[in-house]
Write a protein that holds these residues in place. Sequence first.
Motif, PDB file in Angstrom:
ATOM      1  N   LYS A  23       0.829  -1.290  -0.045  1.00  0.00           N
ATOM      2  CA  LYS A  23      -0.041   0.019   0.026  1.00  0.00           C
ATOM      3  C   LYS A  23       1.074   1.188   0.134  1.00  0.00           C
ATOM      4  CE  LYS A  23      -3.383  -2.439   2.589  1.00  0.00           C
ATOM      5  NZ  LYS A  23      -2.838  -3.580   2.681  1.00  0.00           N
ATOM      6  N   ILE A  81      -1.250  -1.394  -4.363  1.00  0.00           N
ATOM      7  CA  ILE A  81      -2.491  -0.382  -4.012  1.00  0.00           C
ATOM      8  C   ILE A  81      -1.958   0.984  -4.030  1.00  0.00           C
ATOM      9  CG2 ILE A  81      -4.474  -0.079  -3.024  1.00  0.00           C
ATOM     10  CD1 ILE A  81      -4.370  -2.802  -1.964  1.00  0.00           C
ATOM     11  N   GLY A  90      -6.389   2.909  -5.144  1.00  0.00           N
ATOM     12  CA  GLY A  90      -6.873   2.618  -3.779  1.00  0.00           C
ATOM     13  C   GLY A  90      -7.973   3.125  -3.761  1.00  0.00           C
ATOM     14  N   THR A 142      -9.721  -6.299  -8.551  1.00  0.00           N
ATOM     15  CA  THR A 142      -8.465  -7.274  -8.294  1.00  0.00           C
ATOM     16  C   THR A 142      -8.631  -8.696  -8.084  1.00  0.00           C
ATOM     17  OG1 THR A 142      -7.946  -5.192  -6.765  1.00  0.00           O
ATOM     18  CG2 THR A 142      -7.030  -7.361  -6.155  1.00  0.00           C
TER      19      THR A 142
END
Length: 270
Positions: free
Chosen positions: A79, A110, A140, A241
């Motif tokens: 992330k 992400i 995201g 995803t």
Amino acid sequence: MSETGLLNLEVKNRNSRTMIHGYYEGAFKYTRPVRLDDDSLSVYLIHVGGGYVDGDTYGSTIKLEEGAELAVTSQASTKVYKSPSKPVEQRTTIQLGAESVLEYYLDPLILYKGAKFIQETTVEMEHNSSFFYSDIITPGWSEDGSNFQYDWMRNKLKVYQNGKLVLFDHLLLEPDDELEGVLQLEGHTHVGSFIIFHPKASREFGEWLYESVIGAHPHVRIGISNMEDNGVVVRILDNRTQTMERIISHIHTFARKELLGKGEISWRKY
């Protein structure tokens, strides 16, 4: 230590046994090797900070000596959060000795609102070594539900065989009004890649792989390119995803069976 996280792995084959040595520092680490089946020794990469933030830098080196085999994955998605001052940078160097096999199978990347991210991977391999590489890039969550809130991301992959550059894959995603248009993402939000180098990864193999993926996922947007030096590049576009993960897993399982003579690997992450 100047990097936010640093990791080094060296893998050797001694008397048909795989020996792993290495070290890590900062917010980057790896687990003890685990054997998920009779054929595959695996290592999980872990980011202990929960995500990448402004100005973070990460460096990793993976070296496989002659005849060594290893499967590398991440424990969870990477992330990347807002980077107002400096982009996050992640640089990976991979060295593969003769007849070695590396499966580099990471979870999705992400990119959240305001993220800037640079990823550079350099692979130096012998002509008879094998390399599987996958990645998934996804926007995201955002509060208003809109896509492409990240600033930009740059992903470079260079592969050298016996010192010769055989692949330079440079993906730049910089959201604007045309990112979802023709010749870019064509209405999609997620990008996936799977890259295979193996002495038997011929044009015929690429055709079989395409037919297998389309047969199982007829609505997917996929393209496959063959390289002269026994390599295949797969690019996938989609909006979910989970769909991308299923397709990447399908490709990985197909390649393991046809090229390595191995079955599906179960990562057991959750």
